[in-house]
Design a protein around this motif. Structure first.
Motif: not given
Ligand code: ADP
Ligand code: MG
Length: 448
Positions: A17-18, A26-29, A46-48, A55-58
């Motif tokens: 993803v860059g 991603i990092n905050p997850l 919730k927004f994140i 956007n990044y589920g797949d």
């Protein structure tokens, strides 16, 4: 296999993803548990969570698969902890009473209101769109993208929208800032590892206005963040208003997906001013100046002269008027045409449109269907003399050439002939619509 796989997957996602998206999304997850084919995450907001799912589920599922784990559901819960330790964002109820007071926007100029905005052909569409947006209701133009050259009133219109929205609803959270400020805040947030409150703050507004967006074209991580903020707000039906020095399609270094998203709403062009609009603006600003300097008189024709000769941008026009009044009050003299010509000579030179006498003669002969030799000859029949006078008149008004010089260029005529021509046309213009019209058309052609 348990949640300890997450760091490895994060690492892989980072490559995909860059850097910017990784830091933001991603990092905050955190991967909190895995239950069969369901991965449970905790996200700071919730927004994140929604954003990542969409956007990044797949990509996330694929990375799990590469590690030999079959995941077909991603759940995102909001992490209560993160919320509790984040004092920067006020709870919604409190916000509702503070309006925009806690927002880090730029100050709004009290002079930039709709009342002070003069509407003419070149800006009527932009003005109408701005009005509509300020009236709220159904958000129909989202985003509203205003573009045009320097000093044509884009910032004025944006501030006017902000004032009007605040007038209608003092609790509305309106954030106006330049793209440069947006970038500055974002870089600060990155530096202090505080991108989450940055995101939350921006996403808590009702109306976001970003001025001079061309500034962030080419600055990739700011662009990225801007894009996310922008999408998030539009998805929530919040109004977004953006200005730029050109249309989105013409912006170099702006990513295609951003360009296309910017065009989803309404893109309106603030056109260069025309003579009527410039005169209108001058008249309205002159009233203000005259109120401040009651002792300074202005001769007739000065505003018209300025509107003719200073066509670059409204800021310059305003500056010129201010200078004339300052000068008039300092030396205690009325503002005459001569005084204007003299004290504005630098501006006049800089914005000289460089219309040449040759050009004028060419356009006038074309317009009236006369030939060049006749125009410059000694013939005095009306069908030739009138176009010749029109051309002389335009040469006087549109160039800085002297009367003798103009006379010479028209078949070696005397300067008194030129004076006579200018007077004659001046007279005719006020009684003869045809002449007035011809002059207008020619002037436009020459200036355009
Ligand atoms: P931009 O943001 O397009 O570069 P601004 O909005 O800053 O231009 O306008 C420059 C100046 O000209 C401001 O002082 C503004 O008030 C004035 N101005 C521009 N257009 C108009 C207008 N139509 N009526 C009144 N003032 C105007
Ligand atoms: Mg501006």
């Amino acid at each position: 296999m348990g949640t300890q796989i997450w760091p490895a997957i994060k690492l892989a996602l980072r490559k995909i993803v860059g850097e910017a998206a990784f830091t933001n999304w991603i990092n905050p997850l955190e991967l909190t548990s895995m239950d069969g084919a369901t991965a449970q995450f905790s996200a700071p907001t919730k927004f994140i969570g929604d954003w990542v799912a969409r956007n990044y589920g797949d990509a996330i599922k694929i990375e799990f698969a590469k590690q030999g784990i079959n995941i077909d559901r991603l759940n995102f819960a909001t992490s209560a902890v993160n919320r509790a330790v984040k004092p920067t964002t006020a709870p919604k109820t409190e916000r509702a009473t503070t309006g925009s007071a806690d927002l880090p926007g730029a100050a709004l100029d009290p002079r930039f209101t709709f009342d002070n905005f003069v509407v003419g052909k070149p800006n009527e569409l932009a003005h109408a769109a701005a009005r509509r947006v300020a009236e709220g209701g159904d958000v129909s133009f989202n985003p509203l993208f205003l573009h045009g050259g320097v000093g044509l009133g884009k910032t004025h219109l944006m501030h006017a929208i902000a004032w009007e929205i605040k007038r209608r609803d003092p609790n509305a959270r309106v954030l106006y800032l330049s793209a440069e400020q947006f970038m500055y805040r974002f870089v600060q947030a990155l530096r202090f590892k505080d991108t989450i409150s940055f995101k939350e703050m921006f996403r808590s507004v009702d109306v976001l206005m970003v001025d001079d967006v061309q500034f962030i074209a080419g600055k990739s991580s700011t662009q990225e963040e801007f894009f996310h903020t922008f999408n998030a707000l539009i998805d929530q039906n919040k109004q977004v208003i953006i200005s730029g020095d050109r249309a989105p399609v013409d912006m170099e270094h702006l990513e295609d997906r951003i360009k296309s998203r910017l065009q989803w709403g309404l893109v309106v062009d603030v056109h260069p001013t025309d003579y009527e609009l410039r005169l209108g603006i001058l008249q309205s600003k002159q009233e203000i100046q005259a109120g401040r300097n009651p002792s300074v008189e202005m001769s007739p024709g000065v505003l018209e002269f300025m509107a003719h000769r200073i066509s670059s941008n409204v800021r310059v026009l305003e500056g010129a008027l201010t200078r004339l009044y300052a000068f008039g009050s300092l030396v205690g003299r009325p503002i005459t045409l001569e005084m204007a010509q003299e004290s504005l000579s630098d501006i006049l030179r800089a914005t000289d449109r460089k219309v040449t006498i040759d050009e004028i003669i060419r356009k006038v002969t074309d317009h009236y269907g006369v030939n060049l030799t006749d125009m410059l000859s000694a013939r005095r029949t009306r069908s030739i003399a009138r176009p010749r006078q029109v051309a002389m008149f335009l040469a006087k008004k549109l160039t800085s050439k002297s009367l003798p010089e103009i006379g010479r260029r028209f078949g070696k005529r005397d300067h008194t002939t030129v004076i006579h021509a200018v007077k004659k046309i001046e007279e005719l213009r006020s009684i003869d619509n045809q002449i007035a019209n011809d002059i207008e058309v020619l002037r436009r052609m020459l200036e355009g």
